[in-house]
Motif scaffolding. Sequence first.
Motif, PDB file in Angstrom:
ATOM      1  N   PHE A 232      34.737  24.598  36.922  1.00 49.73           N
ATOM      2  CA  PHE A 232      35.279  25.878  36.499  1.00 49.73           C
ATOM      3  C   PHE A 232      36.651  26.075  37.132  1.00 49.73           C
ATOM      4  O   PHE A 232      36.840  25.801  38.328  1.00 49.73           O
ATOM      5  CB  PHE A 232      34.361  27.036  36.908  1.00 49.73           C
ATOM      6  N   THR A 235      40.671  31.890  38.213  1.00 52.13           N
ATOM      7  CA  THR A 235      41.929  32.572  37.900  1.00 52.13           C
ATOM      8  C   THR A 235      42.219  33.660  38.934  1.00 52.13           C
ATOM      9  O   THR A 235      41.344  34.085  39.693  1.00 52.13           O
ATOM     10  CB  THR A 235      41.862  33.190  36.497  1.00 52.13           C
ATOM     11  N   ARG A 239      38.151  35.453  37.656  1.00 55.30           N
ATOM     12  CA  ARG A 239      37.261  34.891  36.648  1.00 55.30           C
ATOM     13  C   ARG A 239      37.117  33.382  36.843  1.00 55.30           C
ATOM     14  O   ARG A 239      37.971  32.717  37.441  1.00 55.30           O
ATOM     15  CB  ARG A 239      37.782  35.200  35.234  1.00 55.30           C
ATOM     16  N   THR A 241      36.522  30.050  34.515  1.00 56.04           N
ATOM     17  CA  THR A 241      36.653  29.681  33.100  1.00 56.04           C
ATOM     18  C   THR A 241      36.509  28.177  32.908  1.00 56.04           C
ATOM     19  O   THR A 241      36.796  27.374  33.793  1.00 56.04           O
ATOM     20  CB  THR A 241      38.021  30.127  32.540  1.00 56.04           C
ATOM     21  N   GLN A 242      36.060  27.826  31.739  1.00 50.42           N
ATOM     22  CA  GLN A 242      36.074  26.452  31.246  1.00 50.42           C
ATOM     23  C   GLN A 242      36.106  26.543  29.734  1.00 50.42           C
ATOM     24  O   GLN A 242      36.061  27.641  29.160  1.00 50.42           O
ATOM     25  CB  GLN A 242      34.858  25.655  31.725  1.00 50.42           C
ATOM     26  N   GLU A 245      33.897  29.109  27.683  1.00 50.47           N
ATOM     27  CA  GLU A 245      33.159  30.040  28.534  1.00 50.47           C
ATOM     28  C   GLU A 245      34.088  30.704  29.539  1.00 50.47           C
ATOM     29  O   GLU A 245      34.981  30.071  30.100  1.00 50.47           O
ATOM     30  CB  GLU A 245      32.030  29.323  29.286  1.00 50.47           C
ATOM     31  N   SER A 246      33.862  31.988  29.764  1.00 51.51           N
ATOM     32  CA  SER A 246      34.609  32.733  30.772  1.00 51.51           C
ATOM     33  C   SER A 246      33.704  33.844  31.305  1.00 51.51           C
ATOM     34  O   SER A 246      33.109  34.603  30.545  1.00 51.51           O
ATOM     35  CB  SER A 246      35.885  33.338  30.170  1.00 51.51           C
ATOM     36  N   THR A 248      32.949  36.307  35.226  1.00 57.73           N
ATOM     37  CA  THR A 248      33.514  36.628  36.531  1.00 57.73           C
ATOM     38  C   THR A 248      32.969  35.655  37.577  1.00 57.73           C
ATOM     39  O   THR A 248      31.864  35.121  37.428  1.00 57.73           O
ATOM     40  CB  THR A 248      33.167  38.069  36.948  1.00 57.73           C
TER      41      THR A 248
END
Length: 256
Positions: A232, A235, A239, A241-242, A245-246, A248
């Motif tokens: 992942f 950010t 968050r 993210t990949q 998918e996102s 927290t």
Amino acid sequence: MPKIGTQERYMIIFAVLLVFVMVLASAGLEIAKQNENETDAEPLVAGSDDAPAEGSEAAVTAAESSEDTLNTSSITENEQSTEPLAEQVSDNSGKVTIGISSCLEYLSHEDLSDRSDVILIGTVKEILPCKWNTVDGERPTDDIYDLGWNVLIYTDVVVSVDQYLKNPLSEKEVIVRTQGGDDGYVIMDVEDEPSFASGEKVLLYLTNDTYPPTKDFGPEHFVVTGVSQGKFTLTDDGRATQIGESLTLDELLETI
């Protein structure tokens, strides 16, 4: 019956793809030879019984297209018989791409956590030059058609650890190994393998490398659990993210 792991499936598909490429190359050369023989034949008068039909013109066009395709790979019939592949690369400035893909087993966040030996938050410090899984790290042969199914390129990524979330280690840096890379001529593109960028903040689910073709080469290292599913990007707005998918970071941490 023993289970076949994701990496083993990659290698099986890699072997099938190599055989498929060899068959296509052989068929293309045969078409090219037939085309040359037809060129040497006497021209036929239009309208005669022996004149080729319109469909034959399409076949000749297809043969020419196939010959062009072979040339773009920087491997011609004469070059194969007289020059090693390394010299062909230098002369033609071409590259060969080997693509490997497979069906990916879905892993939930809980699955990722359960199957991982180590989970951490860190920052990508350095992406090392790729190597082949050989003693000297170099390509084992100048002919890509002689590569075995278990011969591959790998790339090691150095990650500075900010925080261990599972099974903390004393090391402040870990090496994460991914399959694939570019050695200057052969590009091995392994679908679903995670990609990294220097300075990237990441949360990683890691597993000890137990795959025979890579586990004993180079320094001690990990692989990403579930390939791309176990990496992942974090950010600045909190968050994780990949691709596809996102959520927290707090939500993800609750599953560990």
